[in-house]
Design a protein around this motif. Structure first.
Motif, PDB file in Angstrom:
ATOM      1  N   GLN A 181      -7.528   1.356  -5.541  1.00  0.00           N
ATOM      2  CA  GLN A 181      -6.826   0.421  -4.658  1.00  0.00           C
ATOM      3  C   GLN A 181      -5.332   0.579  -4.891  1.00  0.00           C
TER       4      GLN A 181
ATOM      5  N   ASN B  72     -13.518   2.600  -6.705  1.00  0.00           N
ATOM      6  CA  ASN B  72     -12.499   2.463  -5.678  1.00  0.00           C
ATOM      7  C   ASN B  72     -11.126   2.531  -6.328  1.00  0.00           C
TER       8      ASN B  72
ATOM      9  N   ALA C  72      -1.941   2.466  -8.718  1.00  0.00           N
ATOM     10  CA  ALA C  72      -3.196   2.016  -8.115  1.00  0.00           C
ATOM     11  C   ALA C  72      -4.051   1.347  -9.182  1.00  0.00           C
TER      12      ALA C  72
ATOM     13  N   VAL D  15       0.848  -1.189   0.000  1.00  0.00           N
ATOM     14  CA  VAL D  15       0.000   0.000   0.000  1.00  0.00           C
ATOM     15  C   VAL D  15       0.884   1.239   0.000  1.00  0.00           C
TER      16      VAL D  15
ATOM     17  N   GLN E 152      -4.599   2.117   1.927  1.00  0.00           N
ATOM     18  CA  GLN E 152      -4.928   0.953   1.098  1.00  0.00           C
ATOM     19  C   GLN E 152      -5.772   1.322  -0.105  1.00  0.00           C
ATOM     20  N   ALA E 153      -6.770   2.187   0.118  1.00  0.00           N
ATOM     21  CA  ALA E 153      -7.743   2.455  -0.937  1.00  0.00           C
ATOM     22  C   ALA E 153      -8.442   3.785  -0.714  1.00  0.00           C
TER      23      ALA E 153
ATOM     24  N   ALA F 274      -9.540   2.173   5.181  1.00  0.00           N
ATOM     25  CA  ALA F 274      -8.916   2.144   3.856  1.00  0.00           C
ATOM     26  C   ALA F 274      -8.251   3.480   3.547  1.00  0.00           C
TER      27      ALA F 274
END
Length: 180
Positions: free
Chosen positions: A91, A89, A98, A2, A70-71, A65
């Motif tokens: 990610q 989203n 991403a 991440v 992470q997201a 997140a």
């Protein structure tokens, strides 16, 4: 992997006149949960439908997140009514790359919402967030998602075949787009 730093939640919605990308709200969860049971949605996703337990923890997972890097989970909403019409989203794989994932709710399909949402998110990610590369993955049989990738100027870079949870083989096409 991440991002090494948290993501600051979207400070203001991203509009294009027809849709807006905005932070998720508790009031969106009913529509998100209902769409997660849609047969066409189920056809393309490996995620389990949103049951009551997942619904109860959804907002905490969304906040985590963003905080953890992470997201960046967002809602696609109608620009006039603010009603949710889908989800999108970002990610994060690392600080520079991403993957975009999205789903348009059944009643809103066929109106060009997915390409609009992907374009808005792409602009924000490559611009404001400073990412250098975005990936978009689509099942090779999902003609609608393949068209979205192409309309949004993503280039096909690879494919991979694997079995899903039911043991059925399927091929995923990977698309990429970088800064212009």
């Amino acid at each position: 992997m991440v991002r090494s730093t948290p993501i600051r939640p979207l400070p203001v919605p991203l509009p294009d006149g027809v849709i807006v990308l905005r932070l998720r709200r508790v009031s969106d969860l009913g529509a998100i949960a209902a769409a997660s049971y849609d047969p066409e949605t189920r056809r393309w996703l490996d995620d389990a439908p949103m049951d009551e337990a997942a619904r109860n923890t959804s907002m905490a997972r969304v906040e985590e997140a963003w905080r953890s890097g992470q997201a960046a989970p967002l809602v696609i909403a109608d620009a006039e009514t603010d009603e949710p019409v889908g989800i999108i989203n970002l990610q994060f794989r690392d600080d520079d790359v991403a993957t975009i994932a999205y789903s348009v709710f059944p009643a809103s399909r066929g109106r060009g919402i997915a390409p609009r949402a992907v374009r808005l998110l792409t602009g924000w990610a490559l611009g404001d967030l400073g990412l250098t590369r975005l990936l978009l993955e689509a099942d090779e049989a999902n003609a609608a998602s393949l068209r979205v990738a192409e309309k949004c100027q993503f280039q096909r870079i690879s494919s991979r075949t694997k079995a899903n949870a039911a043991g059925v083989q399927h091929t995923t096409i990977v698309f990429a787009r970088g800064r212009s």
